[in-house]
Design an enzyme around this catalytic site. Structure first.
Site, mmCIF file in Angstrom:
data_model
loop_
_atom_site.group_PDB
_atom_site.id
_atom_site.type_symbol
_atom_site.label_atom_id
_atom_site.label_comp_id
_atom_site.label_asym_id
_atom_site.label_seq_id
_atom_site.Cartn_x
_atom_site.Cartn_y
_atom_site.Cartn_z
ATOM 1 N N SER A 143 59.859 -1.442 0.833
ATOM 2 C CA SER A 143 59.788 -1.328 -0.633
ATOM 3 C C SER A 143 59.530 -2.713 -1.198
ATOM 4 C CB SER A 143 61.117 -0.792 -1.185
ATOM 5 O OG SER A 143 61.118 -0.820 -2.609
ATOM 6 N N TYR A 157 70.301 -0.186 -1.602
ATOM 7 C CA TYR A 157 68.889 0.098 -1.317
ATOM 8 C C TYR A 157 68.108 -1.201 -1.087
ATOM 9 C CZ TYR A 157 64.210 2.141 -1.923
ATOM 10 O OH TYR A 157 62.897 2.537 -1.741
HETATM 11 N N1 LIG Z 1 58.778 6.695 -4.519
HETATM 12 C C1 LIG Z 1 58.809 5.399 -4.726
HETATM 13 O O1 LIG Z 1 58.598 4.935 -5.856
HETATM 14 C C2 LIG Z 1 59.076 4.454 -3.574
HETATM 15 C C3 LIG Z 1 58.960 3.081 -3.817
HETATM 16 C C4 LIG Z 1 59.203 2.186 -2.766
HETATM 17 C C5 LIG Z 1 59.539 2.664 -1.510
HETATM 18 N N2 LIG Z 1 59.645 4.007 -1.306
HETATM 19 C C6 LIG Z 1 59.991 4.459 0.028
HETATM 20 O O2 LIG Z 1 59.066 5.437 0.448
HETATM 21 C C7 LIG Z 1 59.702 6.359 1.319
HETATM 22 C C8 LIG Z 1 59.430 7.768 0.819
HETATM 23 O O3 LIG Z 1 59.960 7.912 -0.489
HETATM 24 P P1 LIG Z 1 59.596 9.129 -1.465
HETATM 25 O O4 LIG Z 1 59.514 8.605 -2.815
HETATM 26 O O5 LIG Z 1 58.463 9.884 -0.917
HETATM 27 O O6 LIG Z 1 60.954 9.941 -1.417
HETATM 28 P P2 LIG Z 1 61.300 11.426 -1.018
HETATM 29 O O7 LIG Z 1 60.342 12.388 -1.598
HETATM 30 O O8 LIG Z 1 62.764 11.577 -1.285
HETATM 31 O O9 LIG Z 1 61.049 11.415 0.555
HETATM 32 C C9 LIG Z 1 61.939 10.955 1.483
HETATM 33 C C10 LIG Z 1 61.816 11.855 2.689
HETATM 34 O O10 LIG Z 1 62.686 11.371 3.713
HETATM 35 C C11 LIG Z 1 63.318 12.474 4.308
HETATM 36 N N3 LIG Z 1 64.608 12.061 4.812
HETATM 37 C C12 LIG Z 1 65.653 11.552 4.138
HETATM 38 N N4 LIG Z 1 66.676 11.314 4.951
HETATM 39 C C13 LIG Z 1 66.262 11.671 6.189
HETATM 40 C C14 LIG Z 1 66.865 11.674 7.472
HETATM 41 N N5 LIG Z 1 68.139 11.271 7.654
HETATM 42 N N6 LIG Z 1 66.137 12.097 8.523
HETATM 43 C C15 LIG Z 1 64.868 12.526 8.360
HETATM 44 N N7 LIG Z 1 64.241 12.548 7.185
HETATM 45 C C16 LIG Z 1 64.942 12.137 6.115
HETATM 46 C C17 LIG Z 1 63.437 13.524 3.218
HETATM 47 O O11 LIG Z 1 63.398 14.843 3.715
HETATM 48 P P3 LIG Z 1 64.713 15.679 4.107
HETATM 49 O O12 LIG Z 1 65.722 15.417 3.042
HETATM 50 O O13 LIG Z 1 64.216 17.080 4.161
HETATM 51 O O14 LIG Z 1 65.108 15.163 5.457
HETATM 52 C C18 LIG Z 1 62.187 13.289 2.382
HETATM 53 O O15 LIG Z 1 61.118 14.127 2.776
HETATM 54 C C19 LIG Z 1 61.174 5.968 1.368
HETATM 55 O O16 LIG Z 1 61.428 5.178 2.509
HETATM 56 C C20 LIG Z 1 61.341 5.148 0.105
HETATM 57 O O17 LIG Z 1 62.408 4.241 0.195
HETATM 58 C C21 LIG Z 1 59.424 4.921 -2.320
#
Ligand SMILES: NC(=O)c1ccc[n+]([C@@H]2O[C@H](COP(=O)([O-])OP(=O)(O)OC[C@H]3O[C@@H](n4cnc5c(N)ncnc54)[C@H](OP(=O)(O)O)[C@@H]3O)[C@@H](O)[C@H]2O)c1
Length: 252
Positions: A143, A157
Site C-alpha cells: 500500500s 494497517y
Molecule cells: N482498495 C484500496 O484502496 C487499497 C489501497 C491500497 C492497498 N490495498 C490492498 O489491496 C489488497 C486488496 O484490497 P481490496 O481493496 O481489493 O479489498 P477487498 O475487496 O476486501 O479484498 C481483500 C480480499 O482478501 C481476501 N482475504 C482477506 N483475508 C484473507 C485470508 N485470511 N485468507 C485469504 N484471503 C483473505 C478477501 O476474501 P475473503 O474474505 O473471502 O477471504 C478479499 O477477497 C489488500 O492487500 C489491500 O490492503 C487496497
C-alpha cells in the site's frame, strides 16, 4: 496483448476488489488463473466472470493465515494447471482503526497475521515450488500507506504494509539467484471496497478523494492490475525488489 499465454498465475484475495481485477487482467492476456480466498461463492463469481469472456480460471479456497492451506493451494495450482509461474499475494484486511493506544490486541494480531505473515507464508510455499521448477515471478500487494505515506488512526494497517514493502525487498534479494523475481505494487485509495469508509458510498468517496491526491481521484482497479501485470511480465525482467506506487500522486 497476450503476454501470459501458457502461464499459470495464482492470485490470493481474488474474490473481490483489486484481486478480482488482477485475476481478470491476467486471464484476458492468456493466463490460466487460480483464484484463492476464504469465500467459495465470491471466488466462483470471479471464475464465472473470467470464463464468460473466454478465459481460464479455477477457484481454490485458502486462508492465507494457515500454512497448510497455502501448501494445498500451491499443490492444487500445479495439479490443475501443470505449474505455478506467477503469484500475486493480494489478500489483506484493514482493521484496528483508531489511535495507537486504542487499538485492540485482537485487531493488531489479525492485521499483522493476515497482511504480513500471510504474505510471508504464501511466498514460502510459492518459492518452494518455483525454485524447484526453473523460477517465476511474485508480486506482493502492499500500500502507499506504510513505506510511502502515513495518516492518523491506521497504525496496525500502516505497520503491516510497511512490513510488506520491506519483506518484498528482502525476499527479492534472497531469491533472485534462484530465478524468482519478487516485486511489490503499492496502491493508494483505489476503486475497490477497502477504500470505502464505514457508511460511505462510491460517490462520497469520489468527493473526499478530490482533496487527497494531486489527480483528485481513486486509482482504477484496472490501473493497479496493469502495474502488477507489468512487474510479472518479461518486460520487467530487470526489475527486482521494486515497490511500484500507484496512488495518483498522493505520496509523491
Ligand atoms: N482498495 C484500496 O484502496 C487499497 C489501497 C491500497 C492497498 N490495498 C490492498 O489491496 C489488497 C486488496 O484490497 P481490496 O481493496 O481489493 O479489498 P477487498 O475487496 O476486501 O479484498 C481483500 C480480499 O482478501 C481476501 N482475504 C482477506 N483475508 C484473507 C485470508 N485470511 N485468507 C485469504 N484471503 C483473505 C478477501 O476474501 P475473503 O474474505 O473471502 O477471504 C478479499 O477477497 C489488500 O492487500 C489491500 O490492503 C487496497
Amino acid at each position: 496483448m497476450n503476454r501470459f499465454t501458457g502461464k499459470t498465475v495464482l492470485v490470493t484475495g481474488a474474490g473481490s476488489g483489486l484481486g478480482r481485477a488482477i485475476a481478470r487482467a491476467f486471464a484476458a492476456e492468456g493466463a490460466s488463473v487460480v483464484v484463492a480466498g476464504r469465500t467459495a461463492a465470491s471466488l466462483d463469481e470471479t471464475v464465472a466472470l473470467i470464463e464468460a469472456t473466454g478465459g481460464t480460471a479455477t477457484a481454490v479456497t485458502a486462508d492465507v493465515t494457515d500454512s497448510g492451506q497455502l501448501q494445498h493451494l500451491v499443490r492444487e495450482s500445479v495439479t490443475r494447471f501443470g505449474g505455478l509461474d506467477i503469484a500475486v499475494n493480494n489478500a489483506g484486511i484493514l482493521r484496528g482503526v483508531g489511535a495507537v493506544g486504542d487499538v485492540s490486541e485482537e485487531d493488531w494480531d489479525a492485521v499483522l497475521r493476515t497482511n504480513v505473515t500471510g504474505v510471508w507464508l504464501a511466498m514460502k510455499h510459492e518459492i518452494a515450488h518455483m525454485k524447484a521448477n526453473g523460477g517465476g515471478a511474485i508480486v506482493n500487494i502492499s500500500s502507499n500507506l506504510g513505506a510511502h505515506l502515513r495518516i492518523p488512526n491506521l497504525a496496525a494497517y500502516i505497520t503491516s504494509k510497511a512490513a510488506v514493502s520491506a519483506l518484498t525487498r528482502a525476499a527479492a534479494l534472497d531469491h533472485i539467484h534462484q530465478g524468482i523475481r519478487i516485486n511489490a505494487v503499492s496502491p493508494g485509495a483505489s476503486a475497490a471496497p477497502m477504500s470505502l469508509r464505514p457508511g460511505e458510498t462510491e460517490a462520497d468517496r469520489a468527493e473526499r478523494v478530490k482533496a487527497e491526491n494531486p489527480l483528485g481521484r481513486v486509482a482504477e482497479a484496472e490501473e493497479v492490475a496493469a502495474a502488477v501485470l507489468y512487474l510479472a511480465s518479461p518486460e520487467a525482467g530487470a526489475v527486482v525488489g521494486a515497490d511500484l506506487v500507484v496512488d495518483c500522486g498522493a505520496s509523491a
